[in-house]
Design an enzyme around this catalytic site. Sequence first.
Site, PDB file in Angstrom:
ATOM      1  N   ARG A  37      79.920  50.966 -22.834  1.00  0.00           N
ATOM      2  CA  ARG A  37      79.262  50.178 -23.875  1.00  0.00           C
ATOM      3  C   ARG A  37      79.998  48.908 -24.245  1.00  0.00           C
ATOM      4  NH1 ARG A  37      77.427  55.407 -27.485  1.00  0.00           N
ATOM      5  NH2 ARG A  37      75.889  56.059 -25.957  1.00  0.00           N
ATOM      6  N   ARG A  59      84.436  54.742 -26.765  1.00  0.00           N
ATOM      7  CA  ARG A  59      83.884  56.056 -26.478  1.00  0.00           C
ATOM      8  C   ARG A  59      82.817  55.972 -25.401  1.00  0.00           C
ATOM      9  NH1 ARG A  59      79.198  59.073 -28.354  1.00  0.00           N
ATOM     10  NH2 ARG A  59      78.535  57.342 -29.655  1.00  0.00           N
ATOM     11  N   GLU A  89      71.138  55.122 -24.953  1.00  0.00           N
ATOM     12  CA  GLU A  89      71.582  54.720 -23.626  1.00  0.00           C
ATOM     13  C   GLU A  89      70.838  55.528 -22.569  1.00  0.00           C
ATOM     14  OE1 GLU A  89      75.818  53.752 -23.391  1.00  0.00           O
ATOM     15  OE2 GLU A  89      75.908  55.321 -21.892  1.00  0.00           O
ATOM     16  N   PHE A 144      74.468  58.602 -17.782  1.00  0.00           N
ATOM     17  CA  PHE A 144      74.856  57.867 -18.985  1.00  0.00           C
ATOM     18  C   PHE A 144      75.971  56.902 -18.619  1.00  0.00           C
ATOM     19  CE2 PHE A 144      74.244  58.136 -23.634  1.00  0.00           C
ATOM     20  CZ  PHE A 144      73.029  58.775 -23.673  1.00  0.00           C
ATOM     21  N   HIS A 152      76.867  49.408 -29.905  1.00  0.00           N
ATOM     22  CA  HIS A 152      75.949  49.966 -28.929  1.00  0.00           C
ATOM     23  C   HIS A 152      75.076  48.834 -28.418  1.00  0.00           C
ATOM     24  CE1 HIS A 152      72.944  52.383 -26.973  1.00  0.00           C
ATOM     25  NE2 HIS A 152      73.619  53.484 -27.236  1.00  0.00           N
ATOM     26  N   GLN A 187      82.651  50.797 -31.960  1.00  0.00           N
ATOM     27  CA  GLN A 187      81.760  50.616 -30.828  1.00  0.00           C
ATOM     28  C   GLN A 187      80.467  49.905 -31.219  1.00  0.00           C
ATOM     29  OE1 GLN A 187      79.838  54.191 -28.682  1.00  0.00           O
ATOM     30  NE2 GLN A 187      81.162  53.204 -27.201  1.00  0.00           N
ATOM     31  N   HIS A 198      77.898  51.064 -34.109  1.00  0.00           N
ATOM     32  CA  HIS A 198      77.368  52.385 -33.799  1.00  0.00           C
ATOM     33  C   HIS A 198      78.339  53.516 -34.091  1.00  0.00           C
ATOM     34  CE1 HIS A 198      74.914  55.284 -31.727  1.00  0.00           C
ATOM     35  NE2 HIS A 198      75.825  55.528 -30.803  1.00  0.00           N
ATOM     36  N   LEU A 201      68.659  52.687 -33.389  1.00  0.00           N
ATOM     37  CA  LEU A 201      69.174  52.832 -32.029  1.00  0.00           C
ATOM     38  C   LEU A 201      68.101  53.182 -31.004  1.00  0.00           C
ATOM     39  CD1 LEU A 201      71.943  53.278 -30.304  1.00  0.00           C
ATOM     40  CD2 LEU A 201      71.222  55.645 -30.433  1.00  0.00           C
TER      41      LEU A 201
HETATM   42  C1  LIG Z   1      71.524  56.850 -33.720  1.00  0.00           C
HETATM   43  C2  LIG Z   1      72.691  57.551 -33.110  1.00  0.00           C
HETATM   44  C3  LIG Z   1      72.578  58.159 -31.860  1.00  0.00           C
HETATM   45  C4  LIG Z   1      73.641  58.829 -31.277  1.00  0.00           C
HETATM   46  N1  LIG Z   1      73.484  59.430 -30.061  1.00  0.00           N
HETATM   47  C5  LIG Z   1      74.523  60.131 -29.529  1.00  0.00           C
HETATM   48  C6  LIG Z   1      74.372  60.828 -28.287  1.00  0.00           C
HETATM   49  O1  LIG Z   1      73.313  60.831 -27.671  1.00  0.00           O
HETATM   50  N2  LIG Z   1      75.429  61.510 -27.804  1.00  0.00           N
HETATM   51  C7  LIG Z   1      76.620  61.558 -28.460  1.00  0.00           C
HETATM   52  O2  LIG Z   1      77.535  62.208 -27.995  1.00  0.00           O
HETATM   53  N3  LIG Z   1      76.788  60.908 -29.641  1.00  0.00           N
HETATM   54  C8  LIG Z   1      75.764  60.201 -30.181  1.00  0.00           C
HETATM   55  N4  LIG Z   1      75.942  59.552 -31.376  1.00  0.00           N
HETATM   56  C9  LIG Z   1      77.174  59.744 -32.121  1.00  0.00           C
HETATM   57  C10 LIG Z   1      77.154  61.086 -32.814  1.00  0.00           C
HETATM   58  O3  LIG Z   1      75.840  61.448 -33.112  1.00  0.00           O
HETATM   59  C11 LIG Z   1      77.950  61.100 -34.103  1.00  0.00           C
HETATM   60  O4  LIG Z   1      79.214  60.573 -33.865  1.00  0.00           O
HETATM   61  C12 LIG Z   1      78.097  62.514 -34.617  1.00  0.00           C
HETATM   62  O5  LIG Z   1      76.844  63.111 -34.751  1.00  0.00           O
HETATM   63  C13 LIG Z   1      78.853  62.612 -35.925  1.00  0.00           C
HETATM   64  O6  LIG Z   1      78.850  63.969 -36.320  1.00  0.00           O
HETATM   65  P1  LIG Z   1      79.726  64.512 -37.511  1.00  0.00           P
HETATM   66  O7  LIG Z   1      79.485  65.966 -37.589  1.00  0.00           O
HETATM   67  O8  LIG Z   1      81.111  64.039 -37.350  1.00  0.00           O
HETATM   68  O9  LIG Z   1      79.155  63.774 -38.786  1.00  0.00           O
HETATM   69  P2  LIG Z   1      77.677  63.707 -39.414  1.00  0.00           P
HETATM   70  O10 LIG Z   1      76.642  64.361 -38.606  1.00  0.00           O
HETATM   71  O11 LIG Z   1      77.482  62.299 -39.816  1.00  0.00           O
HETATM   72  O12 LIG Z   1      77.831  64.602 -40.694  1.00  0.00           O
HETATM   73  C14 LIG Z   1      78.602  64.227 -41.791  1.00  0.00           C
HETATM   74  C15 LIG Z   1      78.450  65.280 -42.834  1.00  0.00           C
HETATM   75  O13 LIG Z   1      79.375  65.057 -43.874  1.00  0.00           O
HETATM   76  C16 LIG Z   1      78.746  65.167 -45.115  1.00  0.00           C
HETATM   77  N5  LIG Z   1      79.507  64.358 -46.050  1.00  0.00           N
HETATM   78  C17 LIG Z   1      79.946  63.088 -45.892  1.00  0.00           C
HETATM   79  N6  LIG Z   1      80.628  62.706 -46.975  1.00  0.00           N
HETATM   80  C18 LIG Z   1      80.624  63.743 -47.834  1.00  0.00           C
HETATM   81  C19 LIG Z   1      81.180  63.972 -49.123  1.00  0.00           C
HETATM   82  N7  LIG Z   1      81.856  63.042 -49.763  1.00  0.00           N
HETATM   83  N8  LIG Z   1      80.977  65.158 -49.707  1.00  0.00           N
HETATM   84  C20 LIG Z   1      80.254  66.133 -49.083  1.00  0.00           C
HETATM   85  N9  LIG Z   1      79.715  65.970 -47.868  1.00  0.00           N
HETATM   86  C21 LIG Z   1      79.914  64.796 -47.260  1.00  0.00           C
HETATM   87  C22 LIG Z   1      77.336  64.730 -44.879  1.00  0.00           C
HETATM   88  O14 LIG Z   1      76.477  65.290 -45.840  1.00  0.00           O
HETATM   89  C23 LIG Z   1      77.075  65.326 -43.497  1.00  0.00           C
HETATM   90  O15 LIG Z   1      76.689  66.659 -43.632  1.00  0.00           O
HETATM   91  C24 LIG Z   1      74.872  58.871 -31.957  1.00  0.00           C
HETATM   92  C25 LIG Z   1      75.008  58.255 -33.202  1.00  0.00           C
HETATM   93  C26 LIG Z   1      73.936  57.590 -33.767  1.00  0.00           C
HETATM   94  C27 LIG Z   1      74.124  56.907 -35.083  1.00  0.00           C
END
Ligand SMILES: Cc1cc2nc3c(=O)[nH]c(=O)nc-3n(C[C@H](O)[C@H](O)[C@H](O)COP(=O)(O)OP(=O)(O)OC[C@H]3O[C@@H](n4cnc5c(N)ncnc54)[C@H](O)[C@@H]3O)c2cc1C
Lengths: 589, 235
Positions: free
Chosen positions: A287, A399, A256, A120, A243, A241, A354, A253
């Site tokens: 990135r 990142r 990578e 990566f 992407h 960031q 991203h 997306l």
């Molecule tokens: C397409 C894509 C591919 C990616 N690929 C990678 C990868 O390969 N490797 C890597 O390390 N990172 C990757 N990332 C980044 C990574 O996936 C995210 O940064 C990470 O998953 C975020 O996780 P989280 O638990 O912080 O939030 P999320 O998974 O976004 O969860 C947020 C949660 O909060 C809840 N929520 C939000 N607001 C409220 C509210 N007001 N009230 C109640 N609930 C609420 C939502 O319902 C959800 O359950 C990728 C990101 C994207 C967009």
Amino acid sequence: MANIPTLTFDAVIVGGGGAGMRASLQLAQEGLKVAVLTKVFPTRSHTVAAQGGIGASLGNMNDDNWHYHFFDTVKGSDWLGDQDAIEFMCREAPKVVYELEHMGMPFDRNPDGTIYQRPFGGHTSNYGEAPVQRACAAADRTGHALLHTLYQNNLRAGTQFFVEWIALDLIRDADGDVLGVVGMFLETGELAVFQAKATLFATGGAGRIYAASTNAYINTGDGLGMAARAGIPLQDMEFWQFHPTGVAGAGVLLTEGCRGEGAVLRNSKGERFMERYAPNLKDLAPRDFVSRSMDQEIKEGRGCGPNADYILLDMTHLGEAEIMKRLPSVHEIGLNFANVDCTQEPIPVVPTIHYQMGGIPTNIHGQVVAPKDGNPNAVVNGFYAIGECSCVSVHGANRLGTNSLLDLIVFGKAAGEHIVEQVRKSPAAHKSLPADAMDKTLARLSRLDNSKSGEYAQDIANDIRTTMQAHAGVFRTQKIMDEGVTKILELDKRVPHIHLKDNSQVFNTARIEALEVENLIEAAKATMLSAAARKESRGAHAHNDCPERDDENWMKHTLWFKDGNRLDYKPVQMKPLTVDSIPPKKRTF
Amino acid sequence: MTDVRTIEVYRYDPAKDEAPYMQTYTLELDGSERMLLDALIKLKKQDETLSFRRSCREGICGSDGMNVNGKNGLACLLNLNHLPKRIVIRPLPGLPVIRDLVVDMSMFYKQYEKIKPYLINDTPAPAKERLQSPEEREKLDGLYECILCACCSTSCPSFWWNPDRFIGPSGLLQAYRFLIDSRDQATEERLANLDDPFSVFRCHGIQNCVAVCPKGLNPTKAIGHIRNMLLRRAT
Ligand SMILES: Cc1cc2nc3c(=O)[nH]c(=O)nc-3n(C[C@H](O)[C@H](O)[C@H](O)COP(=O)(O)OP(=O)(O)OC[C@H]3O[C@@H](n4cnc5c(N)ncnc54)[C@H](O)[C@@H]3O)c2cc1C
Ligand code: SF4
Ligand code: SF4
Ligand code: FES
């Protein structure tokens, strides 16, 4: 307020993504009374979309260890990351990945039965020498595999989920302590107070403040908005960031991991131009670097297509079998969103917003910190934040891929452990809620419900997005950013005039979307103001008028406060926990 | 050339409607919309009260399952170019409607929970990963990718008639995902849990589920495997 119930827990977690569910698992397994509020069913959280992998120096493929990972992450962060937090994350990484495997996560395997790892961007062996295979992968569905595994283990542990409950505001008392949140049930519109000894935000990123984004519709930065309204600063929000490989026009997306598996970027001449910009890491440079190189190619007229406005991601040489085995979803996305069979033809891509490097400031236990009495990192009692909504800060100004999923799991677990310890240490009753706990929330709701005229919420949201896209993009000049500040502050004045036409109490998605705009605008203001103030180029913040990094004046974290749009700064933690600090150096790849 | 579509949508808000009804909208597309979900979002600007779930807009979160011109699918993966001028949209069949296109999925999730959808292996975990050969891992392909969208189960007549007792294609696909995982040790417990006339044996192999799965998964095949495991166990 008499008819609004108060539900009492040891801990309330807002967010059922990877971060929230790793923390809730820890708490539920320890027998704490924990509630997880999530505005969508947990497996619909955007973690599900992560494709490429989770970083950990397992060394299954090459020689690797956490020191290399630590070095890469500090360098990747362009020396804005806190080295204590980075050390903690990289050291814990192998352990938490093995734990995921033990929970049942379906990682791909090597012939010897160990977890498969792919290369990566920015991940190297021996301090920058050559790309290393560090990204632990489940095909190109790593986020899906991870999120479902965590949900499944939470079911087993008996975590109490409040599904399709949206948190609206944080409750803070006169001492500044956080005592819980106010939530609303989508299905019925009913409200409740969730009172807790620990309130943890894991609400994900705010990628929807931009027009072209790899993020889901639900990524509206609710946690940031709630924190900002409660007087908590937001840190390093100028760092977003891009992407390199979002599908041109669609934003979806392409991981990578494509380049990790050998795909290359080509300009209109068919040239693999990254060889020029990054002779060593080539297409696998970090990135920020690759996105700017692509932007440069397009600016110099070597973009592809009729308008010379995109770059091609070419993986045709990998062969169909390898693509279908390692990158099946990429193939599917190509067909669905670009009309391209990537085994036969390259896919048009552009740098696409991203990931939010900034967020709610925390320490390595996930405790939220804010300046108080001269201490820039004073703990806010009862409040935690983890995952993309937080800024601990392991990603600094840029990142590295696979470090976000890692961040979720490492700090999800660490915050969980810390909460368990705190709750056990202080078995005293909950602090009583302030009398006006719900006033501000009720006022916001009643203004929306009783609005007679005004603007459609999504028109304002779209204006926020186009403004951010134009004024806080890959290419930033002082003039562009200053204009952006003016425009965003104008938009801020329009938000209180949203008119809601749907006043049903039942599953009123229009109301939710309107409430989300109040969070979008806070994230947008924080980004725009922080960006316009930073007079240097570092990581993802590429300031055309100040093209160099300026460590003397700017090696510091930004803090934006909603009140008065005030900015403050605090030092970067250069001292790791146990090893030697990595001193700043010019970044080349 | 303008592209005008007639979109008929099932409408029901229990707070104000005595009964569900179909509402007909005319929507002009300007070429910026690719998928049905884009059209629905545009429609919501015309009529804010139209309610539906959505999140990822790329077919991975499973939020926007709905019945489109008689077939279940994800709105974000249904290309408008492949849809006719007249589009009829209803909620996923067989589940209680909360409002408009939003259905109550509790019954669907309950069936999922019933199959104990988590790895059971209570031997002490090693310091590193539990080993699994690529061949063993490959057996999970086509199973673990389920996004719990419910398109399959809500197109299955057996699930419509017995949503409380027949696990349904989605749940059974996951049941098999754990039965076949080389790391799982609860095969016997899992099979015992499924061994009744309803949980598995209500499947009549009609394959509606296979026809609609937006991820191209094949629950019928998985159900066949479970059936064989149950029969083998009985002898
Ligand atoms: C397409 C894509 C591919 C990616 N690929 C990678 C990868 O390969 N490797 C890597 O390390 N990172 C990757 N990332 C980044 C990574 O996936 C995210 O940064 C990470 O998953 C975020 O996780 P989280 O638990 O912080 O939030 P999320 O998974 O976004 O969860 C947020 C949660 O909060 C809840 N929520 C939000 N607001 C409220 C509210 N007001 N009230 C109640 N609930 C609420 C939502 O319902 C959800 O359950 C990728 C990101 C994207 C967009
Ligand atoms: S094959 Fe079985 S599970 Fe699938 S639709 Fe038919 S009866 Fe239902
Ligand atoms: S098997 Fe397919 S249709 Fe059924 S819930 Fe899973 S993804 Fe959806
Ligand atoms: S919106 Fe996520 S599957 Fe369609």
